[in-house]
Design an enzyme around this catalytic site. Sequence first.
Site, PDB file in Angstrom:
ATOM      1  N   ASP A 200       0.846  -1.264   0.116  1.00  0.00           N
ATOM      2  CA  ASP A 200       0.202  -0.012  -0.186  1.00  0.00           C
ATOM      3  C   ASP A 200       0.843   1.219  -0.027  1.00  0.00           C
ATOM      4  O   ASP A 200       0.408   2.230  -0.564  1.00  0.00           O
ATOM      5  CB  ASP A 200      -0.956   0.083   1.011  1.00  0.00           C
TER       6      ASP A 200
ATOM      7  N   GLU B 255      -0.180  10.584   5.012  1.00  0.00           N
ATOM      8  CA  GLU B 255      -0.019   8.957   4.842  1.00  0.00           C
ATOM      9  C   GLU B 255       1.222   8.613   4.859  1.00  0.00           C
ATOM     10  O   GLU B 255       1.717   7.587   5.369  1.00  0.00           O
ATOM     11  CB  GLU B 255      -1.172   8.799   3.787  1.00  0.00           C
TER      12      GLU B 255
ATOM     13  N   GLU C  34     -11.321   6.085  -2.123  1.00  0.00           N
ATOM     14  CA  GLU C  34     -11.310   6.594  -0.960  1.00  0.00           C
ATOM     15  C   GLU C  34     -12.482   5.552   0.038  1.00  0.00           C
ATOM     16  O   GLU C  34     -11.981   5.317   1.135  1.00  0.00           O
ATOM     17  CB  GLU C  34     -11.419   7.936  -0.818  1.00  0.00           C
TER      18      GLU C  34
ATOM     19  N   GLU D 125      -9.490  -3.079  -6.277  1.00  0.00           N
ATOM     20  CA  GLU D 125      -9.407  -3.029  -4.813  1.00  0.00           C
ATOM     21  C   GLU D 125      -9.503  -4.682  -4.353  1.00  0.00           C
ATOM     22  O   GLU D 125      -8.796  -4.976  -3.425  1.00  0.00           O
ATOM     23  CB  GLU D 125     -10.494  -2.117  -4.131  1.00  0.00           C
TER      24      GLU D 125
HETATM   25  C1  HMH Z   1      -5.326  -0.022  -2.563  1.00  0.00           C
HETATM   26  N1  HMH Z   1      -7.035   1.729  -2.252  1.00  0.00           N
HETATM   27  C2  HMH Z   1      -5.659   1.324  -1.867  1.00  0.00           C
HETATM   28  N2  HMH Z   1      -4.942   1.940  -1.184  1.00  0.00           N
HETATM   29  C3  HMH Z   1      -5.309   3.034  -0.452  1.00  0.00           C
HETATM   30  N3  HMH Z   1      -4.344   3.820   0.321  1.00  0.00           N
HETATM   31  C4  HMH Z   1      -6.575   3.549  -0.607  1.00  0.00           C
HETATM   32  C5  HMH Z   1      -7.288   2.965  -1.450  1.00  0.00           C
HETATM   33  C6  HMH Z   1      -7.090   4.733  -0.132  1.00  0.00           C
HETATM   34  O1  HMH Z   1      -6.360   6.062  -0.154  1.00  0.00           O
END
Ligand code: HMH
Length: 221
Positions: A47, A88, A140, A210
């Site tokens: 991520d 983040e 999001e 996702e």
């Molecule tokens: C894969 N989808 C993914 N990572 C993230 N951080 C977000 C959405 C949301 O910011």
Amino acid sequence: SGGEGIIGTWLRKHRLFYLGATRHPFILNIRDGAVDFPSFKRWLGQDYIFVRAFVPFVAALLLKAWRDSDDQSDIEVILGGMAALNDEIAWFKKEALKWDIQLSSIVPQKANQDYCRFLESLLHPDVEYTVAITAFWVIEAVYQESFAHCLEEGSGTPPELRDTCERWGNDDFGKYCCSLRKIADRQLEKASDDVRVKAEGTLLYVLEHEVAFWNMSHGEA
Ligand code: HMH
């Protein structure tokens, strides 16, 4: 459509698909306290790479809003999202230390590469603001709904993972997602049929990416 907006209609129509992304076994395992930490660490490292690729997408979205939106407040909402990404990235670095993950040595897995390439395809100036803001909202919203689920009453999320769940599951992030949804709905209402069809297709692609992204945490790929 009534008060639910176009997105509300789509969420009803594609409900099972949406739940596939927001109630994935990875999330349900976190919520039940059954997550295995190697899976969590794999997700975290991947991520971090995704979020770095998300920055140019949001930058392009900001340009599209500046070019095509007739509501100035859109820029501020998107800029807020950009600021959140800045936090983040710092958070990922801190979290990586905590979990003993070497961020510089992470190799993006195929599902991550595919998702990043998809984001890149949306950078192009030919991609309408309406399509890009719809994608942004759903990207999001999936994280917001997923991680908020892990914080609900009665959940057994392990204390070490609460910080992660709060990052996306907190109320302010929820309100921010609502603002994005309102913008997307407003744009969709006035869009041509052609653009609306594209936006709906994009929403479905995001959900698919996702799910594939969560699947990576199993580590079989
Ligand atoms: C894969 N989808 C993914 N990572 C993230 N951080 C977000 C959405 C949301 O910011």
